[in-house]
Design a protein around this motif. Structure first.
Motif, PDB file in Angstrom:
ATOM      1  N   VAL A 133      27.827  -0.656  -2.341  1.00 31.70           N
ATOM      2  CA  VAL A 133      27.191   0.415  -2.257  1.00 31.70           C
ATOM      3  C   VAL A 133      26.506   1.142  -3.185  1.00 31.70           C
ATOM      4  N   THR A 134      27.284   0.948  -4.406  1.00 34.27           N
ATOM      5  CA  THR A 134      26.700   1.268  -5.816  1.00 34.27           C
ATOM      6  C   THR A 134      25.488   0.691  -6.043  1.00 34.27           C
ATOM      7  N   TRP A 135      25.558  -0.461  -5.802  1.00 29.65           N
ATOM      8  CA  TRP A 135      24.188  -1.313  -6.132  1.00 29.65           C
ATOM      9  C   TRP A 135      22.880  -0.764  -5.301  1.00 29.65           C
ATOM     10  N   TRP A 136      23.210  -0.590  -3.896  1.00 27.26           N
ATOM     11  CA  TRP A 136      22.245   0.083  -2.848  1.00 27.26           C
ATOM     12  C   TRP A 136      21.868   1.337  -3.196  1.00 27.26           C
ATOM     13  N   THR A 137      22.752   2.324  -3.769  1.00 32.52           N
ATOM     14  CA  THR A 137      22.407   3.729  -4.028  1.00 32.52           C
ATOM     15  C   THR A 137      21.507   3.619  -5.286  1.00 32.52           C
ATOM     16  N   ASN A 138      21.800   2.689  -6.128  1.00 29.00           N
ATOM     17  CA  ASN A 138      20.954   2.611  -7.599  1.00 29.00           C
ATOM     18  C   ASN A 138      19.514   2.298  -7.189  1.00 29.00           C
ATOM     19  N   VAL A 139      19.265   1.675  -6.098  1.00 30.84           N
ATOM     20  CA  VAL A 139      17.832   1.433  -5.688  1.00 30.84           C
ATOM     21  C   VAL A 139      16.953   2.582  -5.642  1.00 30.84           C
ATOM     22  N   ALA A 140      17.703   3.489  -5.134  1.00 30.82           N
ATOM     23  CA  ALA A 140      17.025   4.832  -5.043  1.00 30.82           C
ATOM     24  C   ALA A 140      17.259   5.894  -6.231  1.00 30.82           C
ATOM     25  N   GLY A 141      17.797   5.235  -7.467  1.00 36.09           N
ATOM     26  CA  GLY A 141      18.038   6.106  -8.610  1.00 36.09           C
ATOM     27  C   GLY A 141      16.723   6.217  -9.435  1.00 36.09           C
ATOM     28  N   THR A 142      17.056   6.781 -10.699  1.00 39.18           N
ATOM     29  CA  THR A 142      15.816   7.270 -11.597  1.00 39.18           C
ATOM     30  C   THR A 142      15.178   5.884 -11.985  1.00 39.18           C
ATOM     31  N   VAL A 143      15.748   4.734 -11.658  1.00 34.82           N
ATOM     32  CA  VAL A 143      15.215   3.305 -12.201  1.00 34.82           C
ATOM     33  C   VAL A 143      14.599   2.551 -10.949  1.00 34.82           C
ATOM     34  N   GLY A 144      15.534   2.531  -9.932  1.00 35.60           N
ATOM     35  CA  GLY A 144      15.046   1.925  -8.944  1.00 35.60           C
ATOM     36  C   GLY A 144      13.834   2.549  -8.066  1.00 35.60           C
ATOM     37  N   MET A 145      13.867   3.763  -7.623  1.00 39.99           N
ATOM     38  CA  MET A 145      13.053   4.487  -6.913  1.00 39.99           C
ATOM     39  C   MET A 145      11.591   4.220  -7.530  1.00 39.99           C
ATOM     40  N   PRO A 146      11.513   4.690  -8.978  1.00 33.55           N
ATOM     41  CA  PRO A 146      10.109   4.445  -9.474  1.00 33.55           C
ATOM     42  C   PRO A 146       9.600   3.008  -9.370  1.00 33.55           C
ATOM     43  N   ILE A 147      10.431   1.940  -9.626  1.00 36.02           N
ATOM     44  CA  ILE A 147       9.795   0.499  -9.383  1.00 36.02           C
ATOM     45  C   ILE A 147       9.080   0.574  -8.077  1.00 36.02           C
ATOM     46  N   VAL A 148      10.290   0.578  -7.012  1.00 40.46           N
ATOM     47  CA  VAL A 148       9.491   0.645  -5.715  1.00 40.46           C
ATOM     48  C   VAL A 148       8.227   1.450  -5.526  1.00 40.46           C
ATOM     49  N   ALA A 149       8.104   2.601  -6.046  1.00 41.10           N
ATOM     50  CA  ALA A 149       7.012   3.356  -5.910  1.00 41.10           C
ATOM     51  C   ALA A 149       5.762   2.570  -6.655  1.00 41.10           C
ATOM     52  N   VAL A 150       6.094   2.194  -7.813  1.00 37.74           N
ATOM     53  CA  VAL A 150       4.961   1.623  -8.563  1.00 37.74           C
ATOM     54  C   VAL A 150       4.611   0.169  -8.023  1.00 37.74           C
ATOM     55  N   GLY A 151       5.450  -0.419  -7.270  1.00 38.47           N
ATOM     56  CA  GLY A 151       5.071  -1.570  -6.782  1.00 38.47           C
ATOM     57  C   GLY A 151       4.179  -1.533  -5.473  1.00 38.47           C
ATOM     58  N   PHE A 152       4.756  -0.713  -4.757  1.00 38.46           N
ATOM     59  CA  PHE A 152       3.884  -0.129  -3.526  1.00 38.46           C
ATOM     60  C   PHE A 152       2.558   0.290  -3.889  1.00 38.46           C
ATOM     61  N   LEU A 153       2.439   1.196  -4.975  1.00 36.47           N
ATOM     62  CA  LEU A 153       1.382   1.787  -5.337  1.00 36.47           C
ATOM     63  C   LEU A 153       0.106   0.810  -6.110  1.00 36.47           C
ATOM     64  N   VAL A 154       0.796  -0.081  -6.702  1.00 39.56           N
ATOM     65  CA  VAL A 154      -0.427  -1.204  -7.062  1.00 39.56           C
ATOM     66  C   VAL A 154      -0.928  -2.021  -6.028  1.00 39.56           C
ATOM     67  N   GLY A 155       0.215  -2.367  -5.036  1.00 39.24           N
ATOM     68  CA  GLY A 155      -0.387  -2.970  -3.900  1.00 39.24           C
ATOM     69  C   GLY A 155      -1.412  -2.350  -3.158  1.00 39.24           C
ATOM     70  N   PHE A 156      -1.212  -1.092  -2.951  1.00 35.92           N
ATOM     71  CA  PHE A 156      -2.201  -0.149  -2.350  1.00 35.92           C
ATOM     72  C   PHE A 156      -3.463   0.054  -2.843  1.00 35.92           C
ATOM     73  N   THR A 157      -3.376   0.361  -4.089  1.00 30.00           N
ATOM     74  CA  THR A 157      -4.703   0.527  -4.978  1.00 30.00           C
ATOM     75  C   THR A 157      -5.412  -0.844  -5.012  1.00 30.00           C
ATOM     76  N   ILE A 158      -4.840  -1.966  -5.187  1.00 29.16           N
ATOM     77  CA  ILE A 158      -5.678  -3.160  -5.164  1.00 29.16           C
ATOM     78  C   ILE A 158      -6.061  -3.717  -3.774  1.00 29.16           C
ATOM     79  N   GLN A 159      -5.345  -3.320  -2.950  1.00 28.91           N
ATOM     80  CA  GLN A 159      -5.710  -3.718  -1.375  1.00 28.91           C
ATOM     81  C   GLN A 159      -6.998  -2.785  -1.087  1.00 28.91           C
TER      82      GLN A 159
END
Length: 268
Positions: free
Chosen positions: A99-125
């Protein structure tokens, strides 16, 4: 219709996002079309989102005032302590780690990585700036609401003796992990729905996004990092801000459309 307008999908399934079914919606859309003709659709979107951020800040202040009033009556505590006690009864070393690992996905490091990953994909596509504007604005509003809520309430987190390390010491209300996950993942889901033609794919996108947001919120309570009411408030504020972001984008799409006033005034 310009190049970006052609690239912007304006339907989710059979729902045309440029069709407004209420009188207030049609009046607002008509006004936005006139302003879009004068100033341009993208600048208008930016201004709309800035107004939305201001509204979100006011909503956060209102939520803090309501919370204070309820807390004075001790009604909130009826939920928080029993739920935390139940969560503590479920803990095991292995489950705590997962659960600690999972909650870190939405943390100050994990969530920006998720957002930037999708953002790059959306912008390129899509080769358009709209996804960038929406995700950045959504994230900025979410961060503002989190900071404002914590400063206004200053609520203490659950006792460290009841929490799973690593401990967090910032104010507890609202849950920043939950609020940011609700807004960022909600925006990503919305942008994905604009590109998906199959109903089954859209359903799974909504389900998976919802499961992620709900599970992140529950993980905060399970770990003893937040009270349940911190998470409930974060869900409510996040959904309200997400609704404002989507409405701003709908107005943008309507301003882009040049097919005639009938598209605004009359539902299909």
């Amino acid at each position: 219709m310009d190049d970006e307008a052609r690239r912007d999908h304006r339907t989710v399934g059979d729902v045309d996002l440029t069709t407004w079914r209420t009188r207030a919606g049609r009046a607002s859309a008509s006004a936005w079309v006139r302003l879009g003709d004068r100033f341009g659709a993208l600048p208008l979107l930016l201004v709309t989102l800035l107004i939305g951020i201001a509204i979100a800040a006011v909503c956060t202040w209102v939520a803090s005032e309501v919370y204070d009033a309820v807390r004075e009556a001790d009604d909130v505590a009826v939920l928080d302590r029993p739920v935390l006690d139940f969560a503590m009864s479920l803990r095991t070393p292995g489950l705590d780690t997962v659960v600690t690992w999972w909650t870190n996905v939405a943390g100050t490091v994990g969530m920006p990585i998720v957002a930037v990953g999708f953002l790059v994909g959306f912008t390129i596509q899509r080769r358009a700036w709209t996804p960038l504007v929406l995700l950045v604005a959504a994230s900025a509003g979410s961060l503002l609401m989190t900071v404002a809520g914590k400063d206004l309430i200053g609520r203490a987190r659950p006792p460290l003796a009841d929490a799973v390390p690593p401990y967090e010491r910032s104010p507890s209300f609202p849950s920043g992990h939950t609020l940011n996950a609700t807004v960022i993942v909600g925006t990503i889901v919305y942008l994905l729905l604009l590109r998906q033609s199959r109903r089954a794919t859209r359903v799974w996108t909504v389900v998976l996004g919802s499961v992620f947001v709900v599970s992140v919120g529950l993980s905060r309570v399970f770990l003893g990092h937040h009270w349940l009411t911190d998470v409930l408030a974060a869900w409510a504020l996040g959904l309200a801000w997400l609704a404002l972001v989507i409405t701003a984008h709908r107005l943008y799409l309507t301003a882009l459309r040049r097919d005639g006033a009938s598209d605004i005034h009359r539902p299909s």
